[in-house]
Write a protein that holds these residues in place. Structure first.
Motif, PDB file in Angstrom:
ATOM      1  N   UNK A 109       2.270 -81.534  26.605  1.00 14.96           N
ATOM      2  CA  UNK A 109       1.336 -81.186  25.546  1.00 14.96           C
ATOM      3  C   UNK A 109       0.111 -80.542  26.188  1.00 14.96           C
ATOM      4  N   UNK A 110      -0.213 -79.355  25.720  1.00 16.34           N
ATOM      5  CA  UNK A 110      -1.421 -78.657  26.170  1.00 16.34           C
ATOM      6  C   UNK A 110      -2.522 -78.930  25.148  1.00 16.34           C
ATOM      7  N   UNK A 111      -3.715 -78.905  25.534  1.00 14.92           N
ATOM      8  CA  UNK A 111      -4.902 -79.036  24.680  1.00 14.92           C
ATOM      9  C   UNK A 111      -4.937 -80.316  23.847  1.00 14.92           C
ATOM     10  N   UNK A 112      -4.183 -81.323  24.212  1.00 15.97           N
ATOM     11  CA  UNK A 112      -4.215 -82.577  23.479  1.00 15.97           C
ATOM     12  C   UNK A 112      -3.268 -82.673  22.306  1.00 15.97           C
ATOM     13  N   UNK A 113      -2.862 -81.551  21.708  1.00 12.14           N
ATOM     14  CA  UNK A 113      -2.014 -81.587  20.524  1.00 12.14           C
ATOM     15  C   UNK A 113      -0.788 -80.691  20.601  1.00 12.14           C
ATOM     16  N   UNK A 114      -0.912 -79.537  21.199  1.00 16.61           N
ATOM     17  CA  UNK A 114       0.128 -78.511  21.132  1.00 16.61           C
ATOM     18  C   UNK A 114       0.927 -78.417  22.426  1.00 16.61           C
ATOM     19  N   UNK A 115       2.148 -77.917  22.278  1.00 20.40           N
ATOM     20  CA  UNK A 115       3.023 -77.793  23.438  1.00 20.40           C
ATOM     21  C   UNK A 115       2.567 -76.664  24.355  1.00 20.40           C
ATOM     22  N   UNK A 116       2.930 -76.805  25.613  1.00 17.89           N
ATOM     23  CA  UNK A 116       2.768 -75.690  26.550  1.00 17.89           C
ATOM     24  C   UNK A 116       3.681 -74.579  26.084  1.00 17.89           C
ATOM     25  N   UNK A 124      -0.211 -68.229  18.850  1.00 16.35           N
ATOM     26  CA  UNK A 124      -0.495 -66.896  18.307  1.00 16.35           C
ATOM     27  C   UNK A 124      -1.986 -66.692  18.082  1.00 16.35           C
ATOM     28  N   UNK A 125      -2.747 -67.784  18.154  1.00 16.42           N
ATOM     29  CA  UNK A 125      -4.191 -67.769  17.912  1.00 16.42           C
ATOM     30  C   UNK A 125      -4.509 -67.258  16.504  1.00 16.42           C
ATOM     31  N   UNK A 126      -3.770 -67.822  15.523  1.00 12.00           N
ATOM     32  CA  UNK A 126      -4.005 -67.496  14.121  1.00 12.00           C
ATOM     33  C   UNK A 126      -4.294 -68.802  13.374  1.00 12.00           C
ATOM     34  N   UNK A 127      -4.920 -68.722  12.192  1.00 14.00           N
ATOM     35  CA  UNK A 127      -5.163 -69.931  11.406  1.00 14.00           C
ATOM     36  C   UNK A 127      -3.847 -70.610  11.028  1.00 14.00           C
ATOM     37  N   UNK A 128      -3.875 -71.931  10.993  1.00 12.11           N
ATOM     38  CA  UNK A 128      -2.685 -72.730  10.689  1.00 12.11           C
ATOM     39  C   UNK A 128      -2.979 -73.609   9.490  1.00 12.11           C
ATOM     40  N   UNK A 129      -1.997 -73.732   8.596  1.00 16.68           N
ATOM     41  CA  UNK A 129      -2.137 -74.586   7.426  1.00 16.68           C
ATOM     42  C   UNK A 129      -0.875 -75.416   7.237  1.00 16.68           C
ATOM     43  N   UNK A 130      -1.037 -76.580   6.645  1.00 13.82           N
ATOM     44  CA  UNK A 130       0.104 -77.436   6.307  1.00 13.82           C
ATOM     45  C   UNK A 130      -0.350 -78.404   5.228  1.00 13.82           C
ATOM     46  N   UNK A 170      10.804 -89.094  12.216  1.00 14.85           N
ATOM     47  CA  UNK A 170       9.383 -88.919  12.491  1.00 14.85           C
ATOM     48  C   UNK A 170       8.811 -87.854  11.572  1.00 14.85           C
ATOM     49  N   UNK A 171       7.794 -88.213  10.838  1.00 18.33           N
ATOM     50  CA  UNK A 171       7.109 -87.262   9.968  1.00 18.33           C
ATOM     51  C   UNK A 171       6.084 -86.485  10.781  1.00 18.33           C
ATOM     52  N   UNK A 172       5.854 -85.256  10.369  1.00 18.81           N
ATOM     53  CA  UNK A 172       4.790 -84.500  11.023  1.00 18.81           C
ATOM     54  C   UNK A 172       3.444 -84.995  10.505  1.00 18.81           C
ATOM     55  N   UNK A 173       2.484 -84.971  11.367  1.00 18.29           N
ATOM     56  CA  UNK A 173       1.110 -85.317  11.018  1.00 18.29           C
ATOM     57  C   UNK A 173       0.241 -84.253  11.690  1.00 18.29           C
ATOM     58  N   UNK A 174      -0.071 -83.181  10.978  1.00 14.89           N
ATOM     59  CA  UNK A 174      -0.763 -82.053  11.597  1.00 14.89           C
ATOM     60  C   UNK A 174      -2.050 -82.461  12.313  1.00 14.89           C
ATOM     61  N   UNK A 175      -2.296 -81.870  13.473  1.00 14.09           N
ATOM     62  CA  UNK A 175      -3.520 -82.163  14.224  1.00 14.09           C
ATOM     63  C   UNK A 175      -4.736 -81.564  13.525  1.00 14.09           C
ATOM     64  N   UNK A 176      -5.935 -81.896  13.989  1.00 14.75           N
ATOM     65  CA  UNK A 176      -7.166 -81.464  13.324  1.00 14.75           C
ATOM     66  C   UNK A 176      -7.341 -79.943  13.193  1.00 14.75           C
ATOM     67  N   UNK A 214       2.688 -73.882   6.465  1.00 17.93           N
ATOM     68  CA  UNK A 214       3.688 -74.901   6.798  1.00 17.93           C
ATOM     69  C   UNK A 214       3.780 -75.103   8.298  1.00 17.93           C
ATOM     70  N   UNK A 215       2.650 -75.220   8.938  1.00 28.43           N
ATOM     71  CA  UNK A 215       2.562 -75.256  10.401  1.00 28.43           C
ATOM     72  C   UNK A 215       3.118 -76.507  11.056  1.00 28.43           C
ATOM     73  N   UNK A 216       3.197 -77.609  10.319  1.00 25.25           N
ATOM     74  CA  UNK A 216       3.601 -78.854  10.971  1.00 25.25           C
ATOM     75  C   UNK A 216       2.608 -79.216  12.055  1.00 25.25           C
ATOM     76  N   UNK A 217       3.094 -79.322  13.283  1.00 20.60           N
ATOM     77  CA  UNK A 217       2.209 -79.672  14.403  1.00 20.60           C
ATOM     78  C   UNK A 217       1.369 -78.493  14.887  1.00 20.60           C
ATOM     79  N   UNK A 218       1.643 -77.295  14.383  1.00 21.14           N
ATOM     80  CA  UNK A 218       0.791 -76.147  14.662  1.00 21.14           C
ATOM     81  C   UNK A 218       1.024 -75.437  15.977  1.00 21.14           C
ATOM     82  N   UNK A 219       2.142 -75.689  16.634  1.00 24.28           N
ATOM     83  CA  UNK A 219       2.366 -75.077  17.946  1.00 24.28           C
ATOM     84  C   UNK A 219       2.453 -73.548  17.881  1.00 24.28           C
ATOM     85  N   UNK A 220       3.119 -73.011  16.862  1.00 19.42           N
ATOM     86  CA  UNK A 220       3.270 -71.556  16.776  1.00 19.42           C
ATOM     87  C   UNK A 220       1.924 -70.881  16.538  1.00 19.42           C
ATOM     88  N   UNK A 221       1.198 -71.318  15.523  1.00 19.10           N
ATOM     89  CA  UNK A 221      -0.101 -70.715  15.230  1.00 19.10           C
ATOM     90  C   UNK A 221      -1.087 -70.857  16.377  1.00 19.10           C
TER      91      UNK A 221
END
Length: 115
Positions: free
Chosen positions: A5-12, A71-77, A96-102, A61-68
């Motif tokens: 996990x990079x940056x505390x929430x998202x995947x490398x 891509x450095x774009x706004x993420x929503x879920x 496991x349910x997704x719980x989007x990061x902040x 529909x970002x879920x955990x937000x790894x793609x956004x």
């Protein structure tokens, strides 16, 4: 070895070859435990950067937000998986349910498109 996990929430951001080199049972378990329903690859991000080509974009529909994130774009879920009866159903299924990061803005798809 599983994705870090990079940056505390998202995947490398890994290449498809790096992901393919990981033991599949371990990778599946890691995805299950972290609520990941898709893995973002360097190739996908590079391709989408070409498609977006500097225009405005938003991930709905970002879920955990790894793609956004990559891509450095706004993420929503809507974060519906982490609330009320939907969370209860996921618990019953032992899924496991997704719980989007902040950094993923919580809003449904209609609100995200209006934004």
């Amino acid at each position: 070895m599983i994705p870090l996990i990079a940056s505390g929430y998202h995947t490398e951001l890994l290449s498809s070859d790096e992901l393919a080199a990981m033991p599949l049972p371990e990778l599946r378990l890691w995805c299950y435990r972290t609520g990941r329903y898709g893995l973002v690859t360097r190739e996908l991000v590079d391709w989408l950067h070409q498609i977006i080509a500097g225009r405005n974009a938003i991930e709905v529909g970002s879920g955990q937000g790894d793609l956004g994130f990559h891509l450095q774009i706004p993420m929503t879920d809507s974060a519906i998986q982490s609330t009320g009866w939907v969370r209860f159903l996921y618990d019953l299924m032992k899924q496991t349910a997704t719980d989007p990061p902040p950094d993923v803005e919580r809003m449904d798809a209609q609100a995200a498109l209006a934004k």
